[in-house]
Design a protein around this motif. Structure first.
Motif, PDB file in Angstrom:
ATOM      1  N   GLU A   1      -2.038   7.232   4.316  1.00 49.77           N
ATOM      2  CA  GLU A   1      -3.044   6.210   4.585  1.00 49.77           C
ATOM      3  C   GLU A   1      -4.356   6.139   3.904  1.00 49.77           C
TER       4      GLU A   1
ATOM      5  N   ALA B   1      -4.454   5.095  -0.050  1.00 51.76           N
ATOM      6  CA  ALA B   1      -4.707   3.605  -0.247  1.00 51.76           C
ATOM      7  C   ALA B   1      -6.160   3.466  -0.492  1.00 51.76           C
TER       8      ALA B   1
ATOM      9  N   ARG C   1      -8.521   2.318  -3.712  1.00 48.72           N
ATOM     10  CA  ARG C   1      -9.368   1.073  -3.805  1.00 48.72           C
ATOM     11  C   ARG C   1     -10.610   1.516  -4.383  1.00 48.72           C
TER      12      ARG C   1
ATOM     13  N   ARG D   1       1.353   8.412  -3.715  1.00 39.25           N
ATOM     14  CA  ARG D   1       1.437   7.124  -3.912  1.00 39.25           C
ATOM     15  C   ARG D   1       1.541   7.066  -5.821  1.00 39.25           C
TER      16      ARG D   1
END
Length: 443
Positions: free
Chosen positions: A248, A251, A255, A295
């Motif tokens: 989590e 992400a 950004r 990711r």
């Protein structure tokens, strides 16, 4: 004509120094001091290569203070003794442990001149070796192996751009050292370097640590906190063990890398931040991506520039240099008598696999320097497997080991007196010097 050589004489009464001066040793100039503190100050102002300590009684000097003085690695020390002191039970161990050689009164001019010349030459060689070692590396790192030279070339190129960097390598290979080198030699050197270990922070606190929070954002948030990303503005943010960052949070980090803005926890305000991100990991991130633990988009954002640090076993030729560098940097912590590494210890370090890499080498050398009771650090001092445990020795290796042990024991017995040692072993002094050179025995 030979240039004048200088020596420092520590003599509390000056009587033994007077005998030394009366010899009229050509090419030598001596400075005399009467206290250990004065000797320490004299060496601080003008480091000498040769030091002489006069003993007019077994208790001439406080043992602890004298040990600290004799521990200076750049000086070769010679003891000058009143007649009969060599038989002192208190004094003899100090001579064997700390002095290059010793001379009893009355002083023999020829023998003392030879000792001074040999000690001076040895000190010059040691000083030259230390000077050269200082050039064996780059960016604050030590190593001249092909893999290290390749690393230095990679850093040269990375410094010219401002893109994210991903540093890979086993634990203990120096990933943070590389990150700091990139920061210190780049255009961001005047900015902050903020380091954060992603695996050492509880998952519930990572968002606050990275992005900061406003007062009242959650229970216990009594005031605004600036996060590590914002603290690294105009500098470098080093994220160690990036593979441990929860999904989590990945992400949110992605950004920031895309937009160069953050939002503190409990706020809606976007804060623009100019920070270069350098990440490091000891795990295979490509495998973590394939397994869904990391990711893929973040991986490619971080891996614009990639540096892979070699394990220590992949650059074994750097191990002696690394060990000597650690020894020099931590010399002030060492036992007073220790002078370096035995040849067997160096061979054991070259043979060892080093699962903890450079960090483990530093740890083992520091511990050995403090705990050893030997003049030269041994294999057992380092806690490494012996050659017998690693495999049988060849006949030549076994012969060299036996010769080395015999010579080292005899030298210790005779206080490093080469003539007496040669006489006991039944060889000429020239032959003994050749054996000492071949076996790399340190006098």
């Amino acid at each position: 004509m030979k240039s004048q050589r200088h020596g420092l004489v520590l003599d509390r009464t000056g009587a033994i120094f007077a005998e030394l001066e009366a010899l009229g040793l050509a090419g030598w100039e001596f400075q005399v001091v009467s206290t250990i503190e004065a000797a320490r100050k004299a060496l601080g102002r003008d480091p000498q290569l040769i030091g002489l300590v006069a003993f007019d009684s077994p208790n001439a000097w406080p043992a602890a203070e004298l040990d600290q003085l004799l521990a200076r690695p750049e000086v070769e020390w010679i003891a000058l003794l009143e007649e009969g002191l060599l038989r002192s039970e208190r004094l003899s161990p100090e001579l064997l442990r700390n002095f290059h050689d010793f001379h009893s009164l009355p002083l023999d001019r020829v023998r003392l001149a030879f000792t001074l010349g040999h000690a001076h030459g040895k000190a010059q060689l040691c000083r030259s070796a230390v000077g050269v070692r200082g050039e064996f590396g780059s960016y604050g790192m030590t190593g001249t192996s092909p893999k290290m030279r390749q690393l230095y070339r990679q850093i040269d190129k990375i410094l010219t751009v401002d893109a994210p960097v991903l540093i890979g390598g086993e634990s203990g290979t120096g990933k943070e050292l590389v990150a700091r080198a990139i920061h210190q030699h780049s255009a961001r050197a005047r900015g902050p370097f903020i380091a954060m270990n992603c695996g050492a922070i509880a998952p519930s606190l990572i968002q606050s640590e990275l992005f900061g929070h406003e007062r009242g954002a959650f229970t216990g948030a009594g005031q605004r906190k600036i996060g590590n990303i914002e603290a690294a503005n105009d500098g470098v943010l080093f994220l160690d063990e990036i593979g441990d960052l929860p999904l989590e949070m990945q992400a949110n980090l992605l950004r920031f890398l895309q937009e160069k803005t953050i939002t503190r926890v409990g706020s809606t305000e976007r804060v623009k931040v100019n920070a270069r991100v350098i990440a490091a990991t000891h795990v295979n991130l490509q495998r973590a991506v394939a397994e869904g633990r990391f990711r893929e988009d973040l991986y490619y954002r971080l891996n614009v520039l990639h540096v892979s640090l070699p394990a220590l076993r992949e650059r074994r030729e750097d191990i002696p240099l690394l060990a000597e560098t650690v020894f020099a940097e931590h010399r002030h912590q060492a036992s007073p008598q220790v002078r370096g590494f035995g040849s067997a210890a160096l061979r054991a370090m070259m043979d060892y696999e080093w699962p903890g890499n450079v960090r483990e080498l530093i740890n083992r050398v520091q511990r050995a320097m403090i705990m050893t009771e030997n003049r030269l650090i041994s294999v057992s001092d380092l806690g490494l497997p012996t050659s017998a445990e690693n495999g049988a020795q060849t006949l030549e290796e076994l012969r060299s080991t036996v010769e080395r042990e015999l010579i080292e024991v005899s030298l210790k017995k005779h206080g490093n007196n080469v003539s007496e040692t040669a006489r006991q072993l039944g060889v000429s002094r020239v032959t003994l010097y050749r054996m000492i050179d071949r076996l790399k025995i340190i006098l």
